[in-house]
Design an enzyme around this catalytic site. Structure first.
Site, PDB file in Angstrom:
ATOM      1  N   TYR A  62       0.891  -1.432   0.006  1.00 39.84           N
ATOM      2  CA  TYR A  62      -0.114  -0.094   0.150  1.00 39.84           C
ATOM      3  C   TYR A  62       0.883   1.170   0.010  1.00 39.84           C
ATOM      4  O   TYR A  62       1.344   1.497   1.045  1.00 39.84           O
ATOM      5  CB  TYR A  62      -0.796  -0.003   1.356  1.00 39.84           C
ATOM      6  CG  TYR A  62      -2.062  -0.909   1.400  1.00 39.84           C
ATOM      7  CD1 TYR A  62      -2.286  -1.969   0.084  1.00 39.84           C
ATOM      8  CD2 TYR A  62      -2.734  -1.324   2.447  1.00 39.84           C
ATOM      9  CE1 TYR A  62      -3.486  -2.734   0.229  1.00 39.84           C
ATOM     10  CE2 TYR A  62      -3.487  -2.149   2.658  1.00 39.84           C
ATOM     11  CZ  TYR A  62      -3.983  -3.006   1.648  1.00 39.84           C
ATOM     12  OH  TYR A  62      -4.998  -3.875   1.677  1.00 39.84           O
ATOM     13  N   LEU A 212     -18.512  -1.765   2.575  1.00 40.59           N
ATOM     14  CA  LEU A 212     -19.603  -0.718   1.777  1.00 40.59           C
ATOM     15  C   LEU A 212     -19.240  -0.637   0.379  1.00 40.59           C
ATOM     16  O   LEU A 212     -19.279   0.421  -0.440  1.00 40.59           O
ATOM     17  CB  LEU A 212     -19.110   0.758   2.380  1.00 40.59           C
ATOM     18  CG  LEU A 212     -19.445   1.052   3.835  1.00 40.59           C
ATOM     19  CD1 LEU A 212     -19.021   2.112   4.340  1.00 40.59           C
ATOM     20  CD2 LEU A 212     -20.967   0.713   4.156  1.00 40.59           C
TER      21      LEU A 212
END
Length: 338
Positions: A62, A212
């Site tokens: 990341y 989500l």
């Protein structure tokens, strides 16, 4: 059962660590979702810890190490044992952020971990997991190498990510797997057929990311999209063209239910994942304190049987338009092979 400020703790598998019922995924603070603010990211991690969050999920790729160093900065001055650090490894990248496959050879694993420990400023990782299955390395060989790191005390638990039921069985036969990190949300329910039952049979927990659907079912996603080509969601099928419009129609169905509960769409979606079992810990990907506060509010939202039936009717399994990733990325998902 112990409790946290967010409610009863949940255990990652029959032999894994206990954690607060909601964890924080850090990827968006460094990569793939467009620019982020380091100071706000650190403040958000601090707010999560202060609210009772314990599980913090990162990856060595990341931001090519940036995310781990950001987490190190956020944990400076705090008790190491108050955080459960989960690290994904194995993804290979280039200087421009491109992707070059996965490497889970034993020698590579030792190298990846050594760099992660230095960047994180710690002498152990709580949960260490390959981000994807390496098609050139038997999972038994990868697990054997990870088991050796457990014996050395460099990692506490072994996790996996996005693998199917058969791979999960093979891996767990070598060394206990604490948890499987995999996408699970109202519009990504593929694990329910084979993977979730297998994990439960083996005593393996689920850390659910994408609860989500990368913001798609947050209730905040704009109908026109973000227009930011640096945001990888702009290239995902569910966020494109007619698919996006169809998926946002599902969100509006949820909004009516959320309004009746005095909650937000995001809270409803997270609470639904929480309701699927005490062996499931949703990871929220909040990059800002206001979004974090909203997401953590899901811990207080109680869904009745009537509520769950209404949610299922509004967004039945398989209702989403488009695949989770593009064809190239889908090919890397052992969890999607049938």
């Amino acid at each position: 059962m112990t409790t946290s400020p967010l409610g009863p703790t949940r255990t990652l598998g029959s032999r894994g660590p206990a954690t607060a019922p909601i964890g924080l995924g850090l990827m968006g603070m460094s990569d793939l979702y467009g620019p982020a603010d380091d100071a706000e990211s650190v403040a958000t991690i601090h707010a999560a810890l202060d609210a009772g969050v314990t599980l913090l999920d990162t990856g060595d790729f990341y931001g090519m190490g940036h995310n781990e160093m950001l987490l190190r900065d956020a944990l400076r001055g705090r008790r190491r044992e108050d955080a459960l650090i989960s690290v994904k490894f194995g993804a290979l990248r280039d200087a421009r952020g491109g992707w070059n496959g996965v490497d889970t050879r034993p020698a590579a694993i030792k190298n990846f971990l050594a760099y992660s420990l230095r960047r994180l400023g710690t002498d152990y990782v709580d949960i260490y997991r390959p981000t994807r299955l390496d098609p050139t390395v038997p999972v038994e060989e990868t697990m054997g190498a990870l088991a050796g790191l457990v014996k050395q005390g460099l990692i506490r638990h072994i996790g996996l990510s996005e693998v199917g039921a058969e791979t999960l069985r093979r891996a767990n036969a070598v060394h206990p797997v604490s948890d499987l990190q995999i996408e699970y949300s109202l519009i990504s329910r593929g694990i329910e057929q084979d993977i979730l039952p297998t994990a439960r049979e083996l005593g393996i927990g689920i850390t659910a990311y994408g609860v989500l659907s990368r913001g798609l079912v947050s209730g905040h996603w704009p109908a026109a999209g973000t227009g930011n080509r640096r945001d990888f969601r702009a290239h995902l099928p569910r966020f494109s063209g007619e698919n996006l419009q169809r998926n946002l129609e599902l969100v509006e169905r949820l909004r009516g239910i959320a309004d009746r509960k005095g909650a937000t769409v995001a809270q409803l979606a997270i609470a639904w994942v929480l309701s699927r079992g005490e062996d499931i810990v949703p990871l929220v990907g909040a990059r800002r304190r206001d979004r974090l506060t909203e997401s953590l509010g899901a811990a207080d939202l109680v869904l009745s049987g009537e509520d769950l039936a209404a949610i299922e009717a509004a967004v039945p399994a398989g209702a989403a338009a488009g695949t989770r990733y593009d064809a190239g990325q889908m090919a890397w998902l052992d969890s999607e092979r049938r």
